[in-house]
Design a protein around this motif. Structure first.
Motif: not given
Lengths: 255, 369
Positions: B101-102, B125-134, B338-342
């Motif tokens: 998670i970055a 692997i799974k990667f999530l870029l932090w965001n405000r989409n929720y 995830p909702i915003l991947d790499a």
């Protein structure tokens, strides 16, 4: 009575002329009225602007959009220096189909005028996008001197009966938001509530008329001039040129 | 499907910027924080911040990334370093088989984003870029668009103005004063609670915050941006002037499927809005349009002697951080993205870099995919 008869037979019975004719006639009526030395307020321009270049009396084109109370409040805050230098003008104007029968050049003219008016000049760069899915949609991106910018989108396909308008001006030291979204009331009549836009009445018309009268009585140029209309029309033409050529258009000087 | 009862073991790889990332991880019942780690050759202020966070959570701080990974049997790492180190730390974690998670922005270099995308794919692997989409308003916008209420989407616009200051205003520098050092200013900014792009390399507002509105556009359109035309300028903050980076930008967007749109973004000063800023989404479709204020729901609070910089409107019911962690747990459980991947984060970064280039050249720029 024909307009010709009015102007020739009863010219001594009126002091000023207000013209709300169709575009094909407005300019020639205005030409005739100003030739009599009558101060003239004329709507439905810009057709036939060239014949009005040398008007013999006060000529005020109707830019009614400038006189909306919300727009007046924003402009006054700019002129008073409260917002600092204008940096970004953002406009969303969504219209229902019944409001959009005119040409796209005419439809976008109020907003090219607002942008030029608020930045005090014409843009130096113009970039336009249209929607392939909806020919009634256009957005244009204007760059002004001193790093000013405007981003404007206009659609003519909102469902019938109402429209939406939002104008934000971001200045160097403050911002103003004139936004229908801020001015919605709610109606509960079953199901989801309906939003009711509080309208601004018709003080735009009375404000415009008052400025016309003041300019006459004070024997000065009106706040809106033919040069403003010409400039807005020229920018609107460049906006369309950018859409058609898919090129960035370098603005011309109309200031 | 993996065991949905599993508690995922998380390490923090640097927490010098937004500690809300590791706090969100710690707050979610499917995750636990075990260690804070960073590279030993980092400057003292980095170690001090890492140590402070570790102390608060009662976990060790290990100034040796490989050692921390080797000794704590981690499933994932959360990264909130300076922006220029995001991808390097993420690639090293991915190469160690850890999910990531970055924090935003993804990187200061598109080549680094590409390197990360490759590492994520290669290591599966799974990667999530932090965001405000929720955010609640974004969830509502997504539901409205997906329900077909406005028909086929053909235009989308985001206004994203943070009404925050960023040090002295433009024009504040006196003759003989040295230019503002970006990193020093950013370290100070985090001390006074404001936000920014902490790092050695100066970044404009478009580069720091563009991920958020472009993330909205990506989620609502499910389309890549193909071409941009941008204007960028520095109107508000002396630090941006001195470091030659924008604090205001406008971007025209051409997306896949014929969708067009725009982004207006800026850090416009605290005096310019009663709360965090004017942040809105305007979407137009074949059957209508929708106008979303991103901050809603909110409550207005006003009182005598209120500090001038205190937000008058406060967001409520904001579960974005928790829902992002829910989303990431679901990705780990099921193998979905995830909702915003790499890949998505990389494409947003590519849009930002193209816009910055367009702002410099005054011409439209194709976005590389």
């Amino acid at each position: 009575m024909s307009t010709e008869a009015l102007f020739t037979e009863q010219a001594n019975d009126f002091d000023a002329v207000v013209i709300d004719a169709n575009p094909s006639q407005a300019a020639s009526f205005a030409k005739a009225a100003t030739a009599l030395g009558k101060p003239t307020l004329v709507g439905q321009l810009p057709g036939g602007l060239d014949v009005l270049d040398q008007a013999d009396a006060l000529l005020m084109p109707a830019h009614t959009w400038r006189f909306l109370p919300s727009i007046q409040a924003v402009k006054r805050s700019i002129d008073a220096g409260k917002l600092g230098e204008p940096c970004l003008l953002r406009i969303h104007r969504w219209l229902p189909p019944e409001s959009t029968t005119e040409s796209i050049a005419k439809r976008i003219l109020p907003d090219t005028d607002l942008a030029c008016w608020m930045f005090g000049g014409a843009p130096e760069k113009i970039w336009t996008l249209q929607s392939a899915a909806n020919p009634d949609y256009i957005q244009f991106h204007l760059g002004f001197t001193n790093d000013g910018m405007a981003m404007i989108d206009i659609t003519g396909s909102l469902p019938a009966d109402d429209g939406y308008f939002s104008l934000s001006m971001i200045g160097g030291t403050g911002a103003a938001y004139a936004d229908d979204h801020h001015n919605m009331n709610l109606l509960y009549s079953g199901g989801q509530p309906n939003a009711l836009r509080t309208n601004q009445g018709r003080t735009d018309l009375t404000g415009q008329l008052q400025e016309f009268v003041n300019a006459i009585s004070e024997q000065r140029e009106a706040a809106v001039t033919l040069a403003d209309t010409s400039r807005a029309a020229a920018v609107a033409a460049q906006v369309i040129e950018s859409a058609q050529t898919k090129q960035v258009i370098e603005g011309k000087e109309y200031n | 499907m993996a065991n949905p009862e599993k508690i995922f073991r998380a390490g923090v790889l640097s927490v010098v910027k937004h500690d809300y990332l590791p706090r969100a991880v710690a707050a979610h019942p499917r995750f636990e924080l075990l260690v804070v780690a960073d590279d030993g050759d980092q400057p003292n202020w980095v170690h001090e911040r890492n140590q402070r966070f570790a102390d608060e959570f009662g976990i060790p701080y290990v100034p040796d990334v490989p050692k921390a990974i080797a000794e704590h049997d981690l499933d994932l790492v959360v990264i909130s370093s300076e922006a220029e180190r995001h991808c390097n730390l993420a690639v090293r974690a991915a190469d160690a088989g850890l999910h990531v998670i970055a924090d935003k922005p993804m990187s200061t270099r598109l080549s680094e984003c590409d390197r990360l995308v490759e590492a994520v794919q290669r290591n599966n692997i799974k990667f999530l870029l932090w965001n405000r989409n929720y955010l609640p308003a974004l969830i509502q916008a997504k539901e409205a668009v997906q329900s077909g209420a406005i028909g086929e989407l053909y235009a989308i616009h985001v206004d994203f103005y943070f009404s925050k200051d960023a040090g002295p205003p433009k024009g504040a520098r006196q003759p003989g004063d040295p230019p503002i050092n970006w990193l020093e200013r950013q370290i100070e900014a985090h001390a006074d609670g404001s936000d920014g792009g902490i790092g050695i390399e100066a970044m404009g507002e478009l580069q720091i915050e563009g991920i958020y509105p472009l993330g909205y556009i990506r989620m609502l359109t499910d389309a890549d941006v193909r071409r941009v035309f941008a204007r960028t300028a520095t109107h508000f903050h002396q630090a941006n002037v001195d470091n030659h980076v924008d604090d205001l930008a406008t971007v025209s967007l051409e997306l896949e499927n014929g969708i067009v749109g725009s982004l207006c973004i800026g850090r416009i000063g605290a005096a310019s809005h009663p709360d965090i800023g004017e942040i809105k989404i305007h979407a137009i479709g074949s059957k209508g349009g929708i106008v979303i204020t991103e901050a809603r729901p909110e409550v207005s609070i006003h009182y005598r002697d209120q500090p001038p910089l205190e937000f008058k409107n406060k967001r409520i019911a904001n579960e974005n951080d928790f829902l992002l962690m829910d989303d990431f747990a679901r990705a780990l459980d099921t193998g979905c993205e995830p909702i915003l991947d790499a890949r998505g984060g990389r494409d947003i970064a590519a849009t930002v870099f193209a816009a910055v280039e367009s702002g410099k050249t005054g011409q439209p720029v194709e976005v590389t995919h």
